[in-house]
Every structure is written in C-alpha cells, then in structure tokens.
Design an enzyme around this catalytic site. Structure first.
Site, PDB file in Angstrom:
ATOM      1  N   GLU A 104     -15.328  15.498  43.299  1.00  0.00           N
ATOM      2  CA  GLU A 104     -15.937  14.174  43.309  1.00  0.00           C
ATOM      3  C   GLU A 104     -16.007  13.566  44.710  1.00  0.00           C
ATOM      4  OE1 GLU A 104     -15.638   9.821  41.104  1.00  0.00           O
ATOM      5  OE2 GLU A 104     -14.003  11.255  40.871  1.00  0.00           O
ATOM      6  N   HIS A 146     -22.387   7.782  42.654  1.00  0.00           N
ATOM      7  CA  HIS A 146     -21.755   7.210  43.854  1.00  0.00           C
ATOM      8  C   HIS A 146     -22.671   7.181  45.071  1.00  0.00           C
ATOM      9  CE1 HIS A 146     -17.599   6.447  42.607  1.00  0.00           C
ATOM     10  NE2 HIS A 146     -17.598   7.600  41.966  1.00  0.00           N
ATOM     11  N   ASP A 196     -10.948  12.195  34.672  1.00  0.00           N
ATOM     12  CA  ASP A 196     -10.052  12.244  35.827  1.00  0.00           C
ATOM     13  C   ASP A 196      -8.622  12.614  35.460  1.00  0.00           C
ATOM     14  OD1 ASP A 196     -11.377  11.489  38.419  1.00  0.00           O
ATOM     15  OD2 ASP A 196     -12.098   9.835  37.185  1.00  0.00           O
TER      16      ASP A 196
END
Length: 444
Positions: free
Chosen positions: A204, A276, A95
């Site tokens: 993402e 996720h 990230d």
C-alpha cells in the site's frame, strides 16, 4: 396363389407395395435434391427466426430476463446468503498485517485467528461474513521529513515491508486449513472451490519501494499482486491526494519514473492500484496503463466530498468502450471517507456503491472495506461478519443476482484476469524488464 406366413404381404391387404408396383414411378435424383433443399430452407428459416427473437429478448429485455434467471428469495438477508454462497466476498483491502505489527510486534506465535481476535477480522467472523478471499495489505506508514525533499534518505520502509510480507505468509501458513496463498485468478477460484479463503498480498504505497523498480520485482517474486502507487504522501513515482484538502502536487501526477513503474507493473501482471493517488495521477494512469487497474479501497466523492474519494470526471474514464480503461473501484467503509461525522452506516456505504455503478457501471464496482486499518466503522458494518448486510441492502434496492455477484468478487476477478493476459502478451513479445532508475540517486 396360396399365401402363408412368409409370403403374406407385410403391410397388410390393400396396402400397395411400392417396391413392386409396376405403375409406381420412382423419385428421380433431381426430385430428391429439390425436396431436401426445401426441407433445409424451412428448417433454416425456423432456426433463424428463433435466433432473432432470442437475440431481441437478450438485448432489449435483459434486465427483466436476468431478474427471472437470477431469482432470489424475497427476504433480503436470505437472498444475500444465497448470492454469497456461490459468489463470496473478495475484499480488496484488509489491514490485518498492520494490526499484528502494531499490537503483537509481528510475533506469529502470539496470534490465533481461529478464535475471537482484536479488531475487525478473525476466522469465525470471516466465515460468518461469507468471505472467499481478500488482499492482505502490507502497509507501513509514510516517512517523515527525515526522508528529505527528494525522497533519498534511508527510512527502513523496504525492511518493514518485507517484514509485513513475512508475517502475512506466516499467518496464512499457520492457518493453512483456512487460508491459501493466491498468486493468480485461477488460484483464487481454486481456493474458493476447496472451501478456503484465497489470500493475496498488496503493497500500500510507492514509498515502500525505496525509489527502486528492482525492489518491485522482488516483491512480485514474494507474492505481491498489487501496488498502490501512493499512500498519503508523495513519493518518487507519483502524487498523492493526501487526506485533507490542499496538498500541493509534486509531479503533476505521475513522475517520469512513475510511468516506468506502470510499465513494469503491467509487464509483471501486478495490479496498478490508484487509491490514495491525486486526481491527475489517476487520470494519467487510466490513459497510460496497458492493463486494467483497481482502486483497492476508495469511495465516491459525489456522495461525500473528501480527497480520498473518486470524482465523477475520473469515474467517467472507467469502462470497456473507446477511450475508457477497464477498472474496478472497491468501496471503502471508513466513516471519515463515506459520510459526515455520526452519519456513516450500511445505507450510506450502499449509496457509494450505487453512485459508482451509476457513473461507471455495475461491472466496475467492488468491496475494499479497509477493515483493521480504520479506527471506527459504519453502523451495520462493524466487522467482516457484516458483508451480508450490505448485499441485503443492495438487493432491497433491486440489484439482481448477477450484479451482486460482480460486486462481491466477479468484477475484481475480471480485472485480475485482464492484467494477467496483458502480462502474458508483453512477455511473449519479449518486452524487456524496466531498467530505469530514479534520476536523483547519486549512488548509481
């Protein structure tokens, strides 16, 4: 008859000259054919025996053979460095762009990655950690209630995503002596062979698509090579697992538009990332996708029971046999996802790697650290310089050179190559772009 040097027998005295011996019977054509057939039969028999023995050794003694062929130094850390020299880490999720956004307001002139830099990532530590490539995660946070129940209100998420793609590419270009933008598996290999760090881009969260598959196509043109279907929130395409237990599903997995999104990701050669996502979303993607898929940063729920990790009944759907889908689960390092408070360390992360390998197979596990996206880190894996310590830990657990090379990046490359093949086949067949739109939109 007198003999001189020219007329003396070439073969010496007492050696018959078969070419001139009147009593010598010449070999017939039939004899020659029979003799040649016999020789060939013997040769083929020997070769067949050797082949069968080699095949038996390969099939039944491969673990022992691979241990010899892939022999490494006894010292685990030295062994890790040998593996990483030829098979550097390709991390599925870092990230860094988010850190630059939050701490430097995306001001590329204020960022120098060639020197020690805040967070977990800079060029000196990437080199120390033997990194050959990573996905720059272009993440922006889930919107709040202002988005509305049907995800229709504008939230600037597409704008923000474009800014994150931009800052990623600016930094790659600024440090072009180190980084190289990679769009294909071939680009990754070329970058590594030239001593550069292959730089890929991943989005993402489906909430960053603005409910539009057309936006996906533009991201792909800009270099995006995976899209995570959800982040910690549901969106118009799919259900998320959330962070804490108890998030109620919206679609029961993929929405109708979500299936269309998977189709277009397959057609474009963009990886479907199911980190996720809810368990139902993951199962439906595994059964539906034409191309291999990834979890860019997820660990094993059987080792630590949190929703973000992958349960065994989902891992069992991964593979290369009947009723399975080829995939790679890239293990997340976030302490909250790998262990109880205060217990996260390199050994626990190795436990997650081993569990996924046990259930799905060693061909289906990789590394997706989540560096710069996590506030805390495991002991022994404090930043990108520490990858060799994880490899050393697994080597000490009897992982061989071939399996370690798969973990560090080979498995991800196989998945990316598979997705590229599927995209090429679909495009050759003339499969048209997906034109489906979100049925709750009122402007079209």
């Amino acid at each position: 008859m007198a003999q001189n040097g020219e007329t003396a027998p070439l073969l010496g005295e007492g050696v018959p000259n078969l070419a001139r011996d009147p009593n010598f019977t010449r070999e017939t054509e039939r004899d020659r054919v029979q003799r040649a057939t016999t020789v060939r039969a013997i040769a083929y028999g020997v070769l067949t025996t050797v082949f069968i023995v080699a095949l038996v050794l390969l099939l039944f003694l491969w673990d022992k053979i691979s241990g010899v062929v892939g022999r490494l130094p006894k010292d685990p850390h030295k062994a890790a460095l040998v593996v990483l020299q030829s098979s550097p880490v390709i991390d599925g999720h870092i990230d860094l762009p988010g850190l630059v956004r939050s701490q430097f307001a995306n001001n590329v002139t204020a960022v120098d990655l060639s020197r020690p830099f805040p967070g977990h990532v800079d060029i000196p530590r990437l080199r120390q950690g033997k990194v050959g490539g990573f996905f720059w995660s272009v993440w922006v946070a889930c919107p709040g209630p202002e988005e509305g129940d049907d995800f229709l209100n504008a939230t600037w998420r597409v704008r923000d995503t474009l800014e994150q793609i931009d800052i990623s590419k600016l930094l790659i270009n600024k440090h072009s002596d180190t980084f190289s933008l990679a769009l294909t598996s071939k680009d990754i290999k070329t970058s590594i062979s030239r001593g550069k760090i292959a730089s890929l881009i991943g989005v993402e969260g489906g909430h960053q698509l603005g409910n539009s598959i057309q936006v996906l196509r533009q991201y792909q043109e800009l270099g995006v090579r995976y899209v995570t279907l959800t982040h910690a929130c549901h969106n118009a395409f799919a259900d998320s697992c959330g962070i804490e237990p108890g998030l109620e599903p919206r679609w029961g997995g993929l929405s109708p538009l979500g299936y269309e999104l998977v189709d277009e990701l397959n057609r474009l050669g963009v990886l479907v990332d199911i980190s996720h996502t809810s368990d139902d979303t993951a199962k439906q993607v595994l059964r539906y996708s034409k191309a291999p898929v990834i979890w860019s940063h997820s660990s094993a729920r059987a080792v630590h029971d949190v929703p973000r990790n992958v349960p065994d009944d989902v891992l069992e759907l991964v593979g290369q046999g009947p009723n399975k889908t080829d995939a790679v689960i890239m293990v997340n390092f976030a302490p909250f996802f790998v262990a109880k408070p205060g217990k996260a360390d390199v050994k626990v992360v190795a436990d997650h790697v081993e569990h996924i390998a046990k259930v799905a197979g060693k061909k289906h596990v990789g590394i997706g650290s989540d560096y710069d996206g996590i506030g805390d880190v495991p002991v022994g894996l404090e930043d990108v310089s520490k990858y060799p310590d994880l490899i050393a830990e697994l080597y000490a657990r009897d992982w061989n050179a071939f399996d370690l090379a798969g973990l560090t990046g080979g498995n991800l490359l196989r998945i990316l190559e598979g997705a590229e093949r599927v995209a090429s086949e679909l495009q050759k067949l003339g499969v048209p772009p997906v034109v489906a739109r979100y049925d709750k939109r009122t402007d079209l």
